[in-house]
Design a protein around this motif. Structure first.
Motif, PDB file in Angstrom:
ATOM      1  N   ASN A 182       2.520  14.687 -13.512  1.00 26.47           N
ATOM      2  CA  ASN A 182       1.423  14.642 -14.489  1.00 26.47           C
ATOM      3  C   ASN A 182       1.451  13.359 -15.322  1.00 26.47           C
ATOM      4  N   ASN A 183       1.764  12.252 -14.655  1.00 30.66           N
ATOM      5  CA  ASN A 183       1.817  10.957 -15.324  1.00 30.66           C
ATOM      6  C   ASN A 183       0.476  10.243 -15.116  1.00 30.66           C
ATOM      7  N   GLU A 184      -0.446  10.504 -16.024  1.00 29.94           N
ATOM      8  CA  GLU A 184      -1.784   9.933 -15.906  1.00 29.94           C
ATOM      9  C   GLU A 184      -1.779   8.425 -16.119  1.00 29.94           C
ATOM     10  N   VAL A 185      -0.804   7.937 -16.874  1.00 33.06           N
ATOM     11  CA  VAL A 185      -0.726   6.490 -17.127  1.00 33.06           C
ATOM     12  C   VAL A 185      -0.510   5.727 -15.820  1.00 33.06           C
ATOM     13  N   ILE A 186       0.412   6.198 -14.996  1.00 33.59           N
ATOM     14  CA  ILE A 186       0.675   5.534 -13.716  1.00 33.59           C
ATOM     15  C   ILE A 186      -0.527   5.665 -12.784  1.00 33.59           C
ATOM     16  N   GLU A 187      -1.215   6.802 -12.818  1.00 36.80           N
ATOM     17  CA  GLU A 187      -2.415   6.954 -11.996  1.00 36.80           C
ATOM     18  C   GLU A 187      -3.441   5.868 -12.321  1.00 36.80           C
ATOM     19  N   VAL A 188      -3.637   5.629 -13.606  1.00 33.87           N
ATOM     20  CA  VAL A 188      -4.586   4.588 -14.038  1.00 33.87           C
ATOM     21  C   VAL A 188      -4.087   3.206 -13.619  1.00 33.87           C
ATOM     22  N   LYS A 189      -2.785   2.966 -13.791  1.00 34.33           N
ATOM     23  CA  LYS A 189      -2.224   1.668 -13.426  1.00 34.33           C
ATOM     24  C   LYS A 189      -2.338   1.398 -11.923  1.00 34.33           C
TER      25      LYS A 189
ATOM     26  N   ASP B 177       0.832  -1.212   0.000  1.00 37.12           N
ATOM     27  CA  ASP B 177       0.000   0.000   0.000  1.00 37.12           C
ATOM     28  C   ASP B 177       0.861   1.254   0.000  1.00 37.12           C
ATOM     29  N   ARG B 178       1.955   1.222   0.774  1.00 39.54           N
ATOM     30  CA  ARG B 178       2.843   2.397   0.831  1.00 39.54           C
ATOM     31  C   ARG B 178       3.479   2.658  -0.529  1.00 39.54           C
ATOM     32  N   LEU B 179       3.931   1.607  -1.181  1.00 42.08           N
ATOM     33  CA  LEU B 179       4.552   1.772  -2.496  1.00 42.08           C
ATOM     34  C   LEU B 179       3.554   2.317  -3.511  1.00 42.08           C
ATOM     35  N   MET B 180       2.311   1.831  -3.457  1.00 45.14           N
ATOM     36  CA  MET B 180       1.295   2.339  -4.391  1.00 45.14           C
ATOM     37  C   MET B 180       0.952   3.788  -4.079  1.00 45.14           C
TER      38      MET B 180
ATOM     39  N   ALA C 267      -4.624   2.609  -9.876  1.00 43.90           N
ATOM     40  CA  ALA C 267      -6.034   2.320  -9.584  1.00 43.90           C
ATOM     41  C   ALA C 267      -6.380   0.879  -9.949  1.00 43.90           C
ATOM     42  N   ALA C 268      -5.899   0.424 -11.102  1.00 41.09           N
ATOM     43  CA  ALA C 268      -6.170  -0.950 -11.551  1.00 41.09           C
ATOM     44  C   ALA C 268      -5.497  -1.966 -10.626  1.00 41.09           C
ATOM     45  N   LEU C 269      -4.274  -1.648 -10.187  1.00 47.23           N
ATOM     46  CA  LEU C 269      -3.552  -2.568  -9.311  1.00 47.23           C
ATOM     47  C   LEU C 269      -4.218  -2.649  -7.945  1.00 47.23           C
ATOM     48  N   ARG C 270      -4.699  -1.522  -7.429  1.00 41.52           N
ATOM     49  CA  ARG C 270      -5.415  -1.520  -6.149  1.00 41.52           C
ATOM     50  C   ARG C 270      -6.668  -2.404  -6.238  1.00 41.52           C
ATOM     51  N   LYS C 271      -7.410  -2.262  -7.332  1.00 39.35           N
ATOM     52  CA  LYS C 271      -8.628  -3.047  -7.514  1.00 39.35           C
ATOM     53  C   LYS C 271      -8.297  -4.527  -7.601  1.00 39.35           C
ATOM     54  N   LYS C 272      -7.224  -4.842  -8.325  1.00 41.96           N
ATOM     55  CA  LYS C 272      -6.838  -6.241  -8.496  1.00 41.96           C
ATOM     56  C   LYS C 272      -6.430  -6.861  -7.157  1.00 41.96           C
TER      57      LYS C 272
ATOM     58  N   LEU D 134       1.514   6.852  -6.707  1.00 43.63           N
ATOM     59  CA  LEU D 134       0.428   7.767  -7.064  1.00 43.63           C
ATOM     60  C   LEU D 134       0.811   9.218  -6.799  1.00 43.63           C
ATOM     61  N   ALA D 135       1.467   9.461  -5.677  1.00 44.24           N
ATOM     62  CA  ALA D 135       1.868  10.835  -5.332  1.00 44.24           C
ATOM     63  C   ALA D 135       2.859  11.386  -6.350  1.00 44.24           C
ATOM     64  N   PHE D 136       3.864  10.586  -6.685  1.00 51.05           N
ATOM     65  CA  PHE D 136       4.853  11.038  -7.665  1.00 51.05           C
ATOM     66  C   PHE D 136       4.241  11.167  -9.058  1.00 51.05           C
ATOM     67  N   ALA D 137       3.274  10.315  -9.367  1.00 45.11           N
ATOM     68  CA  ALA D 137       2.607  10.402 -10.665  1.00 45.11           C
ATOM     69  C   ALA D 137       1.877  11.735 -10.800  1.00 45.11           C
ATOM     70  N   ARG D 138       1.235  12.161  -9.734  1.00 45.28           N
ATOM     71  CA  ARG D 138       0.501  13.435  -9.780  1.00 45.28           C
ATOM     72  C   ARG D 138       1.460  14.614  -9.895  1.00 45.28           C
ATOM     73  N   ILE D 139       2.610  14.518  -9.230  1.00 38.81           N
ATOM     74  CA  ILE D 139       3.607  15.584  -9.326  1.00 38.81           C
ATOM     75  C   ILE D 139       4.102  15.731 -10.755  1.00 38.81           C
TER      76      ILE D 139
END
Length: 293
Positions: free
Chosen positions: A273-280, A259-262, A282-287, A266-271
């Motif tokens: 503007n990496n929307e691809v990692i944000e989507v990934k 959870d910490r790594l995800m 979210a998908a990994l959390r759901k999985k 996510l935090a670094f992705a937002r910094i």
């Protein structure tokens, strides 16, 4: 190439061919360049130009136009780091590389086009041809980091074809390069050195993760994270953290660590503007939630 720029600069500095070539190449090599247009290797030419206080690109006509192309390619390379492949494709389509003589710029272009076609599973044979232009022509002595990037691109392509023996051949070359890279003098490195070494580290760590060599993959990830921290480079942080989270899941690490790594990815992705990692993420959390549920 306008060799007169080189010759005039040497004469301005009152340097003989013998003095200029000392410790770099033979006087005969320099003489053939100045008198017979026999261009030496990029490494030698770069060192000669450096001693004269000029750049290789200054030997080519249309310096202003070259500067614009170089800036465009640097921007495209940054977009590649954040996986914005649509903009990379659009940017490359606007560059007419046939009108560019500069060897460093041509290598950067062929690397970017080759790696893009590899990552989006498009024109694999053309991608290999682009890499071969670097390996067998523009940097045939394999003295620049663009050769290592061409190795990475070739490795990714063969890995996606599930030819892991061929892929490992290339990634092992890159891994050996990474192992000694910190002993190299960064003052003489090419442009975008940090981003390029991080590209090597990321895709090599990803390859070894795919092949379930998690200790080596994690070692490379930690090397990449350390480089990001030392040189204040954030482009690759979300991708390294996400790959680390995937490895942690496959290694059955504690949920708190995953959870910490995800969260960090996510935090670094937002910094960045990496929307691809944000989507990934979210998908990994759901999985993982479904698997734990």
């Amino acid at each position: 190439m306008d060799i007169s720029v080189f010759i005039n600069r040497r004469k301005e500095l009152k340097l003989s061919q013998v003095k200029l070539s000392e410790g770099i190449c033979t006087q005969a090599t320099l003489s053939k360049f100045e008198n017979s247009d026999q261009v030496p290797s990029l490494s030698i030419l770069s060192k000669l130009c450096g001693r004269l206080g000029i750049t290789v690109d200054m030997l080519y006509q249309g310096e202003d136009d070259l500067s614009k192309v170089r800036k465009s390619l640097d921007m495209i390379e940054g977009q590649l780091m954040t996986e914005d492949y649509r903009r990379v494709l659009k940017g490359l389509s606007k560059i007419n590389i046939s009108k560019v003589e500069s060897i460093p710029i041509r290598m950067q272009y062929y690397y970017l086009r080759g790696i893009l076609n590899t990552l989006i599973n498009r024109d694999p044979e053309k991608a290999l041809f682009d890499f071969s232009r670097i390996l067998n022509d523009l940097d045939e002595k394999h003295q620049t980091i663009l050769t290592q990037l061409a190795f990475v691109g070739s490795g990714i392509l063969y890995s996606r074809r599930q030819d892991y023996e061929a892929a490992q051949f290339y990634f092992n070359k890159v891994r050996r390069y990474i192992q000694h890279v910190y002993s190299m003098d960064k003052d003489v490195m090419e442009n975008n050195y940090d981003l390029r070494i991080l590209t090597l580290i990321y895709f090599t760590s990803e390859f070894f993760a795919i092949n379930e060599n998690y200790p080596l993959s994690n070692q490379l990830i930690n090397t990449g994270l350390a480089l990001c921290s030392e040189d204040h480079v954030t482009f690759y942080l979300p991708r390294f953290k996400f790959l680390a989270a995937e490895n942690a899941i496959k290694e059955h690490r504690p949920h708190e660590m995953i959870d910490r790594l995800m969260d960090e990815a996510l935090a670094f992705a937002r910094i960045n503007n990496n929307e691809v990692i944000e989507v990934k993420v979210a998908a990994l959390r759901k999985k993982t939630a479904n698997q734990n549920g």
